[in-house]
Write a protein that holds these residues in place. Structure first.
Motif, PDB file in Angstrom:
ATOM      1  N   ASP A   1       0.987  -1.031  -0.409  1.00 35.20           N
ATOM      2  CA  ASP A   1      -0.232  -0.288   0.085  1.00 35.20           C
ATOM      3  C   ASP A   1       0.653   1.084   0.251  1.00 35.20           C
ATOM      4  OD1 ASP A   1      -1.752   2.043   0.437  1.00 35.20           O
ATOM      5  OD2 ASP A   1      -3.186   1.024   2.039  1.00 35.20           O
ATOM      6  N   THR A   2       0.563   2.268  -0.838  1.00 37.54           N
ATOM      7  CA  THR A   2       1.391   3.370  -0.750  1.00 37.54           C
ATOM      8  C   THR A   2       1.190   3.892   0.584  1.00 37.54           C
ATOM      9  OG1 THR A   2       1.094   3.678  -3.132  1.00 37.54           O
ATOM     10  CG2 THR A   2       1.745   5.216  -2.415  1.00 37.54           C
TER      11      THR A   2
ATOM     12  N   CYS B   1       3.081   1.830   3.269  1.00 32.65           N
ATOM     13  CA  CYS B   1       4.633   0.953   2.812  1.00 32.65           C
ATOM     14  C   CYS B   1       5.548   1.097   3.068  1.00 32.65           C
ATOM     15  CB  CYS B   1       4.591   0.861   1.125  1.00 32.65           C
ATOM     16  SG  CYS B   1       5.238   2.695   0.550  1.00 32.65           S
TER      17      CYS B   1
ATOM     18  N   LEU C   1       7.445   1.671  -4.314  1.00 33.55           N
ATOM     19  CA  LEU C   1       6.952   2.106  -4.061  1.00 33.55           C
ATOM     20  C   LEU C   1       6.595   3.692  -2.934  1.00 33.55           C
ATOM     21  CD1 LEU C   1       4.024  -0.132  -2.379  1.00 33.55           C
ATOM     22  CD2 LEU C   1       3.787   1.172  -4.938  1.00 33.55           C
ATOM     23  N   ASP C   2       8.176   3.823  -2.776  1.00 38.71           N
ATOM     24  CA  ASP C   2       8.136   4.878  -2.152  1.00 38.71           C
ATOM     25  C   ASP C   2       8.946   6.086  -3.213  1.00 38.71           C
ATOM     26  OD1 ASP C   2       7.350   4.613   0.273  1.00 38.71           O
ATOM     27  OD2 ASP C   2       8.609   3.818   1.372  1.00 38.71           O
TER      28      ASP C   2
ATOM     29  N   THR D   1       7.702   5.618  -6.121  1.00 43.10           N
ATOM     30  CA  THR D   1       7.005   5.587  -7.050  1.00 43.10           C
ATOM     31  C   THR D   1       6.175   6.955  -6.399  1.00 43.10           C
ATOM     32  OG1 THR D   1       7.175   3.678  -7.980  1.00 43.10           O
ATOM     33  CG2 THR D   1       5.330   5.134  -8.522  1.00 43.10           C
ATOM     34  N   PHE D   2       5.750   6.835  -5.313  1.00 46.44           N
ATOM     35  CA  PHE D   2       5.152   7.858  -4.417  1.00 46.44           C
ATOM     36  C   PHE D   2       6.488   9.703  -4.780  1.00 46.44           C
ATOM     37  CE2 PHE D   2       4.898  10.774  -0.168  1.00 46.44           C
ATOM     38  CZ  PHE D   2       3.379  10.583  -0.641  1.00 46.44           C
TER      39      PHE D   2
END
Length: 915
Positions: free
Chosen positions: A737-738, A741, A812-813, A815-816
Motif C-alpha cells: 500500500d502506497t 509501505c 512504492l516509495d 514511485t510516490f
C-alpha cells in the motif's frame, strides 16, 4: 517382476489413450475462426438497395464467420444516427454506411474514433473520418448524362435533383451542369429538388406545372424513381409525354426497375449504377483480416438506352439463375459436410470404445496374473505393519511418559512463582505499573498450571488409571451454578448466556463424578467463549430421556466445516482458523464423557456456530453414598478456567481507545502499533513501550491493517500466528500500500527455523524477534529502525545525493516521491492549491499524506510545497529578466512581500541579492 509388468501395462495403456485422444482432437477439432459482426446502415429502402442487401447476404455465405446486421433509416437522418450509435454500442467489428445526408457525419465520426472500421458506400459525408469508400463516380455520371442528351439533340432540360444535403445530388448536379454550361445545345430551364422518392418528385413537378411552367423537352431526374414520379405528374397535367424525354439514374434490372422502363419506352435513358455487394463484402473482409485494400474504390458504371436495355436485362436474368444455382449447391455442400461430420463422430466413438475395451481386457489379464503376487506381498506388509505399529506404540508411550514427567517437574517452579506473586499482590505498597505486571504473571501462571493439569489428566486416561469419584447431585442446579462463573466474562464481552432446563420435568439427579463433569462443562464453555463474537450468545440446554441426560452447549461463532467435525475431539487437533489453544481441551471432554459410558459429538454449519452434544447416563455402577463427600465448587476465580485463557481473542479496540485517549498521550512521541491476538502479550508490550512511544493496539492482522492505514504509525510490532489475518499476510499487504509501505515492521514469533525467518523477511518485514525476547532488545531494535529510516532532505534539487537517498527507498516509495514531485511542479503556480488537493492528486487522505511525507522527508506537505515554489523562483531569478513580483506571482505566492520574507528565510538573502 511385478514392477516391470505394471510399467509395461501402463505404457500400453498410455499409448492407446494418447492415440485415441490424438485421433479424437485431430478429427473433431477445426480451427475456429474469429466471428465478425458487420453492421449495415442503409439510408432508405428501394429496389436498388434491396438488391444491394441481397448481394451482401449472398457474399457473406462465402465466409462462415460473418454475421450481417442490416438496418434501414427510411430517409430519416435522426433514425440513421440512432442506428449507427446503436451499432457502436454493440461493438460491431465493422460498419458499412450509406449516408442519407452529409449531416450524418458526426455519428460516423464517433464510430471511427472509437476504433471501428467504417466503409462509406454509395454516398459521401463532409468528413474524411472513414476507413474506405466504395461507390460510383457521381460527377462522371452527371457529366456523361449531359453529353448523351447533348448528342441526342435535347435542348430545354428540367433537372430534378435529390435532397440538397445529400452528396449524390450535389455531385451529379455539378457533373451535369458542367456540361450544360459548356454546351449551347442544352438549356437548363429549371432546377428542382425532391427527396429521392417517386411521391416527392411527383409533388415537386406537379407544383411546377400548376404555376406557369417553363418550356422543356426533357426532365433529367437524379434517380429512376423520381423520373417515374415526374412522368406521372406530366400525365396528370395532360402533357404529351411522348414528346418529353424522361431520364434517370440507377437502371435497376428488376421488375419495375429503370432498365425495364427503358425497354418499354417509358424512360428515354438511365445510368446503370451497380450495387456490387460482393465487392463491398470483399473490401470489408480485407479490412477485418488485415489484408491490403484501397481507401478509394470507384465502381464502373455505364449509360443505358433503348438500344442496350434488352441485352442487359437478358444478362441480368442469366446472373439471377446462376446465383440461384450457386445457393442450391452451397446448401447441398453444407448438408454433405454436416452428414460427414456426424459420421466421423460416430466413427470416433466406436474406435474409442474398442480401444477402451482392449485396455480393460489387458487390465483384467494383468490383475489375474498379479493377484497371487499381491497377496504374498500383502502378508509380508501386514507383518511389517504389525512390527511398526508396536514400535510406534512404544515410542508414543515414551513420549507421553516424557511429557508427564516434564509436567510434574513444571508444577514445582510454577508453584514457586504463583506463591510469591500472590503474596506481592496482597501487599498494598505495590503500585502500578508493577501491580499490573504481577497480575499478568499471576494469570499466566494459572494458565500454565491448568495446561499441566490437562496433560496429566490426559495421561491418566490413556494409561487407564483415571477413576470416577462418584457423587449424587442435582445436574440442573450444577449447570446453573457453573454457568454463573462465566457471567462476568460474558458481560465484559457483551455476550448473552442462557440456561434452558424446562424440558426436565422431574428432579434431575445424576450419579457421576462431579469434578470431571464440571471439567467437561468448563472446557465446553471455554471453547464457546473463545469463538463467540462480541454481541453473540451461548445457549446451554438440559434434556432427559430414557435414563440419559443430554447437555448441549451452542455458540453463535463461525462454526466448523463438516469434514472437520469427526476430528474435533482428537488429541492436539486444531480446526482451520483455530484461535490459539493446544487441542487438548475437547480431547479431555471426550475422555471424561466416555469414562462415564457416555457419548459426545459436534453439530455445526459454517458461519452459524457450533453445538457440542454430551449424552450421560443418569447413574454409574459402584456408587457408595458413604464416600460421597461434597467438594468445594471450582470456579473461574479458583483457576479451573482462567479469564485470560478464554479471552485471548477479545478485540483490542477498547484498550486501544483507552490508550489513545489517555492523559499521558504525547503528540511529540512516535506512534507504535502493537498487533497480537493475546491480550496479555499486548499488555506486556504496552508496559515496555509506553514510556517512549504512544501506543495503539489491534487483536489481529485485519484490524491492525485498518488501523495502520487510518493512523499511519511510525512502526509496527506484530505477532506472526494470529486468527483472521496472520502477521505475514498483514506485512505483505502493508508493504503493498502506497500510504503505508514506508512503515517498518518487527515480527514476533515462537518459530525460529531459518526458512521461517526467511519467509518473514520475504514479506517485507524489517526485523524478526523470536519469543521469548528481552524488552531492552525490543526497545533497541525499534530505536535503530526509526533512526535508520532514510530522510530525504530535498525532493526538488535533483542532486546526486538526493538520487542516492531515493535509491534507499522501496519501489512504492520511489514511485510516490516521483508522483509527489510531478504534482507539486505542475500546480505550484496555483496560489489556491491546498494540501487537500495535493492529497487527492497523489491518492492519499490529508492525514496519510502528512504522516507519510513527514516520515520520508522530515517536512510537512505545506513546508514541502513552499520549498518547491522557492526553488523554482530561485531558478527564474537567475535565468530570466522578469521582476521579483512577477516571479512571486508565477510560483504561487499571493504577496511579493511575503515571498521576499520566505525567500530570505530559506536562502539567507533577498531575491534581489540572489540575482
Amino acid at each position: 517382476m511385478k514392477g516391470h509388468s505394471h510399467r509395461r501395462l501402463y505404457a500400453i495403456y498410455l499409448l492407446l489413450f494418447t492415440t485415441t485422444f490424438t485421433f479424437l482432437f485431430s478429427s473433431c477439432s477445426t480451427k475456429e475462426k474469429k466471428r465478425f459482426v458487420i453492421g449495415v446502415s442503409q439510408c432508405s429502402e428501394d429496389v436498388w438497395r434491396e438488391k444491394l442487401n441481397e448481394e451482401l447476404r449472398i457474399a457473406a455465405l462465402y465466409y462462415n464467420n460473418v454475421k450481417l446486421d442490416i438496418k434501414s433509416a427510411n430517409d430519416d437522418v435522426k433514425m440513421q444516427t440512432q442506428q449507427i450509435d446503436a451499432f457502436v454500442n454493440e461493438d460491431v467489428d465493422l460498419l458499412i454506411v450509406a449516408p442519407g445526408q452529409v449531416s450524418i457525419s458526426p455519428a460516423i465520426d464517433r464510430a471511427y474514433e472509437k476504433g471501428i472500421p467504417v466503409i462509406i458506400f454509395d454516398r459521401r459525408t463532409r468528413s474524411d473520418k472513414y476507413t474506405a469508400y466504395i461507390g460510383a463516380d457521381n460527377r462522371k455520371i452527371g457529366s456523361d448524362m449531359g453529353r448523351f442528351l447533348a448528342s441526342a439533340g435535347v435542348s430545354d432540360v428540367v433537372e430534378l435533383c435529390g435532397l440538397s444535403s445529400s452528396s449524390p445530388a450535389i455531385e451529379r448536379a455539378d457533373g451535369f451542369e458542367s456540361i450544360a454550361n459548356g454546351q449551347n445545345k442544352i438549356n437548363l430551364v429549371k432546377k428542382l429538388y425532391a427527396d429521392w422518392t417517386e411521391k416527392g418528385a411527383y409533388h415537386v413537378v406537379d407544383s411546377m406545372l400548376s404555376a406557369t411552367p417553363p418550356h422543356f423537352t426533357c426532365i433529367f431526374a437524379h434517380n429512376d424513381r423520381m423520373a417515374v414520379g415526374a412522368r406521372k405528374a406530366c400525365q396528370k397535367h395532360g402533357l404529351d409525354i411522348s414528346r418529353i424525354r424522361f431520364c434517370g439514374i440507377d437502371a435497376m434490372p428488376e421488375e419495375g426497375g429503370g432498365m425495364q422502363l427503358i425497354s418499354e419506352g417509358k424512360l428515354f435513358a438511365s445510368y446503370t449504377y451497380p450495387t456490387r455487394g460482393d465487392e463491398v463484402m470483399q473490401l470489408a473482409m480485407n479490412i477485418l483480416t488485415g489484408k491490403k485494400y484501397e481507401r478509394e474504390n470507384l465502381l464502373a458504371s455505364a449509360l443505358v438506352t433503348h438500344e442496350n436495355a434488352s441485352v442487359l436485362l437478358m444478362q441480368y436474368d442469366e446472373t439471377v439463375r446462376q446465383q440461384s444455382r450457386l445457393a442450391t449447391l452451397r446448401s447441398r455442400v453444407d448438408k454433405a459436410a454436416s452428414d460427414f461430420q456426424t459420421q466421423r463422430v460416430y466413427l470416433i466413438i466406436l474406435v474409442s470404445f474398442l480401444i477402451l475395451l482392449i485396455v480393460a481386457c489387458a487390465l483384467a489379464v494383468n490383475a489375474y496374473r498379479t493377484k497371487a503376487l499381491i497377496n504374498r506381498k500383502l502378508k509380508e506388509a501386514v507383518k511389517r505393519q504389525e512390527q511398526l505399529t508396536k514400535e510406534i506404540e512404544d515410542m508414543t508411550q515414551r513420549r507421553l511418559q516424557f511429557f508427564t514427567n516434564v509436567s510434574h517437574e513444571l508444577r514445582t517452579p510454577l508453584t514457586l512463582i504463583a506463591g510469591p506473586t500472590e503474596q506481592l499482590l496482597e501487599d498494598p505498597t505495590v503500585k502500578a505499573p508493577h501491580r499490573s505486571m504481577l497480575e499478568m504473571i499471576h494469570r499466566n501462571t494459572h494458565l500454565l498450571l491448568q495446561l499441566v493439569g490437562e496433560i496429566l489428566d490426559l495421561r491418566k486416561v490413556q494409561t487407564n488409571k483415571a477413576e470416577l469419584v462418584l457423587n449424587r447431585f442435582d445436574l440442573q442446579k450444577a449447570l446453573t451454578l457453573w454457568s454463573e462463573d462465566f457471567r462476568t466474562i460474558a458481560i465484559r464481552r457483551k455476550l448473552t448466556i442462557t440456561v434452558d432446563t424446562s424440558t426436565v420435568k422431574e428432579e434431575p439427579i445424576i450419579i457421576a463424578d462431579r469434578d470431571k463433569i464440571s471439567h467437561v462443562f468448563f472446557n465446553l464453555m471455554s471453547n464457546a467463549l473463545k469463538y463467540t463474537p462480541k454481541g453473540g450468545s451461548i445457549n446451554i440446554s438440559l434434556a432427559y430421556t430414557n435414563h440419559t441426560y443430554t447437555i448441549k452447549v451452542s455458540d453463535t461463532g463461525k462454526g466448523v466445516a463438516k469434514e472437520e467435525l469427526p476430528r474435533l475431539f482428537e488429541r492436539f487437533y486444531q480446526a482451520r482458523g483455530a484461535e490459539g489453544g493446544t487441542g487438548i481441551g475437547l480431547s479431555i471432554v471426550k475422555a471424561f464423557v466416555e469414562l462415564h459410558k457416555g457419548e459426545v459429538h459436534g453439530e455445526s454449519e459454517e458461519g452459524k456456530g457450533l453445538t457440542i452434544v454430551v449424552s450421560l447416563p443418569d447413574s454409574q455402577p459402584g456408587y457408595d453414598p458413604a464416600k460421597d463427600v461434597e467438594k468445594e465448587k471450582p470456579t473461574a476465580e479458583a483457576g479451573l478456567i482462567d479469564d485470560n485463557y478464554v479471552t485471548t481473542s477479545i478485540s483490542a479496540k477498547e484498550s486501544a481507545e483507552r490508550i489513545t485517549n489517555a492523559e499521558d498521550f504525547d503528540h511529540d512521541r512516535p506512534l507504535v502499533l502493537i498487533i497480537d491476538d493475546n491480550e496479555g502479550m499486548r499488555s506486556y508490550l504496552h508496559s515496555i513501550l509506553k514510556q517512549k512511544y504512544n501506543i495503539s493496539e489491534a487483536a489481529n492482522g485485519k484490524e491492525g491493517l485498518e488501523k495502520a492505514r487510518r493512523e499511519v504509525p511510525k512502526l509496527v510490532v506484530c505477532d506472526v500466528m494470529m486468527p483472521v489475518m496472520d502477521g505475514l499476510e498483514f506485512t505483505r499487504q502493508l508493504k503493498a500500500d502506497t500510504a503505508t509501505c514506508h512503515i517498518p515492521v518487527i515480527l514476533l514469533t515462537a518459530r525460529s527455523l531459518t526458512e521461517q525467518r526467511e519467509e518473514g523477511y520475504g514479506t517485507g518485514a524489517d526485523s524478526y524477534l523470536t519469543k521469548p525476547f528481552s524488552g531492552s532488545v525490543l526497545l533497541a531494535r525499534i530505536d535503530n529502525l526509526l533512526r535508520s529510516r532514510s530522510m530525504l532532505r530535498s525532493i526538488f534539487s535533483g542532486s546526486t545525493e538526493e538520487k542516492e537517498e531515493e535509491k534507499s527507498l522501496n519501489t512504492l516509495d520511489q514511485t510516490f516521491i516521483g508522483r509527489l514531485r510531478e504534482v507539486m511542479q505542475k500546480n505550484m503556480g496555483d496560489s489556491e492549491y491546498s494540501v487537500e488537493r495535493l492529497g487527492a492528486d497523489v491518492g492519499l487522505s490529508r492525514v496519510q499524506l502528512y504522516r507519510k511525507v513527514k516520515a520520508l522527508t522530515g517536512q510537512t506537505p505545506v513546508e514541502l510545497l513552499r520549498k518547491a515554489r522557492l526553488e523554482k523562483a530561485k531558478k527564474l531569478l537567475l535565468k530570466t529578466e522578469r521582476s521579483v513580483a512577477e516571479i512571486a506571482y508565477e510560483v504561487g505566492f499571493t504577496s511579493p512581500s511575503y515571498f521576499n520574507k520566505c525567500f530570505k528565510d530559506e536562502f539567507g538573502m533577498s531575491p534581489g541579492e540572489s540575482r
